[in-house]
Design a protein around this motif. Structure first.
Motif, PDB file in Angstrom:
ATOM      1  N   HIS A   1       0.824  -1.220   0.000  1.00 49.45           N
ATOM      2  CA  HIS A   1       0.000   0.000   0.000  1.00 49.45           C
ATOM      3  C   HIS A   1       0.855   1.266   0.000  1.00 49.45           C
ATOM      4  O   HIS A   1       0.445   2.283  -0.546  1.00 49.45           O
ATOM      5  CB  HIS A   1      -0.924   0.030   1.220  1.00 49.45           C
ATOM      6  N   CYS A   2       2.024   1.174   0.614  1.00 48.46           N
ATOM      7  CA  CYS A   2       2.872   2.367   0.721  1.00 48.46           C
ATOM      8  C   CYS A   2       3.773   2.564  -0.491  1.00 48.46           C
ATOM      9  O   CYS A   2       4.456   3.587  -0.579  1.00 48.46           O
ATOM     10  CB  CYS A   2       3.720   2.307   1.993  1.00 48.46           C
ATOM     11  N   GLY A   3       3.793   1.612  -1.411  1.00 50.59           N
ATOM     12  CA  GLY A   3       4.675   1.735  -2.570  1.00 50.59           C
ATOM     13  C   GLY A   3       6.134   1.720  -2.175  1.00 50.59           C
ATOM     14  O   GLY A   3       6.974   2.323  -2.839  1.00 50.59           O
ATOM     15  N   SER A   4       6.461   1.080  -1.062  1.00 52.27           N
ATOM     16  CA  SER A   4       7.817   0.978  -0.494  1.00 52.27           C
ATOM     17  C   SER A   4       8.349   2.307   0.013  1.00 52.27           C
ATOM     18  O   SER A   4       9.547   2.456   0.234  1.00 52.27           O
ATOM     19  CB  SER A   4       8.801   0.365  -1.503  1.00 52.27           C
ATOM     20  N   THR A   5       7.473   3.283   0.229  1.00 52.28           N
ATOM     21  CA  THR A   5       7.913   4.587   0.738  1.00 52.28           C
ATOM     22  C   THR A   5       7.889   4.639   2.258  1.00 52.28           C
ATOM     23  O   THR A   5       8.507   5.499   2.858  1.00 52.28           O
ATOM     24  CB  THR A   5       7.003   5.718   0.223  1.00 52.28           C
ATOM     25  N   GLY A   6       7.118   3.732   2.874  1.00 54.10           N
ATOM     26  CA  GLY A   6       6.987   3.742   4.330  1.00 54.10           C
ATOM     27  C   GLY A   6       5.761   4.506   4.808  1.00 54.10           C
ATOM     28  O   GLY A   6       5.466   4.527   5.997  1.00 54.10           O
TER      29      GLY A   6
END
Length: 186
Positions: free
Chosen positions: A144-149
């Motif tokens: 859900h975060c697109g690997s951004t955290g």
């Protein structure tokens, strides 16, 4: 795990270490995955005095998988668990987890047995490297975060100002905010 079916069987080690491999150098999650891949019986139930046999199975499973695959599978399992507990696991992640760990009962039993190795009398401690590695996020599939955290949470679809940012329990479990980048010019 496919490695369990195709890798050659190894003789159980008789101690906590085997060559360069040491149970101390494995996190709880890595011990869990090693037990999952070992010859530990699916119906195993811990009994007092089983410590050496658990250690042998951990060494066996780690040797069978290889350290890189063991680390990767443990990181996938941990990240999936925290996303699942927060009701944030996607269908894609659930499918990948089920494909990697086909026998969920065995995985749960291996997790219980792995925890025993770090508790009580005769506990095998975890090295600092193992603890640091246990916090490594690795997600199979899109997060859900697109690997951004971080990801957006919508509290009111009619009010754009009612949105908030939520930290991802897999990629940013501590909720660390990125600070301003600082450069030093000499």
């Amino acid at each position: 795990m496919p490695a369990t079916l195709t890798a050659p069987r190894t003789a159980p080690a008789s101690s906590v270490t085997s060559g360069a491999l040491s149970v101390e150098d494995l996190s709880n999650g890595e011990r869990k995955i090693a037990l999952y891949a070992s010859d530990m019986p699916g119906s195993y139930s811990y009994r007092r005095g089983d410590g050496p046999q658990l250690m042998a199975w951990i060494i066996q499973g780690a040797a069978r998988l290889g350290l890189e695959e063991l680390y990767r599978s443990a990181a996938y399992d941990h990240s999936y668990r925290v996303l699942s507990l927060a009701n944030l696991a996607t269908d894609e992640q659930a499918r990948a987890h089920r494909a990697r760990f086909v026998n969920s009962r065995r995985l749960n039993r291996a997790g219980s047995a792995a925890t025993i190795t770090g508790l009580g009398q005769g506990a095998v401690p975890y090295s600092a490297a193992a603890v640091a590695r246990s916090k490594r996020p690795l997600v199979e599939g899109t997060c859900h975060c697109g690997s951004t955290g971080w990801f957006e949470v919508c509290f009111d679809p009619d009010d754009a100002t009612a949105n908030a940012s939520q930290n991802c329990p897999a990629h940013n479990p501590t909720g660390h905010l990125p600070g301003p980048s600082v450069s030093v010019v000499a």
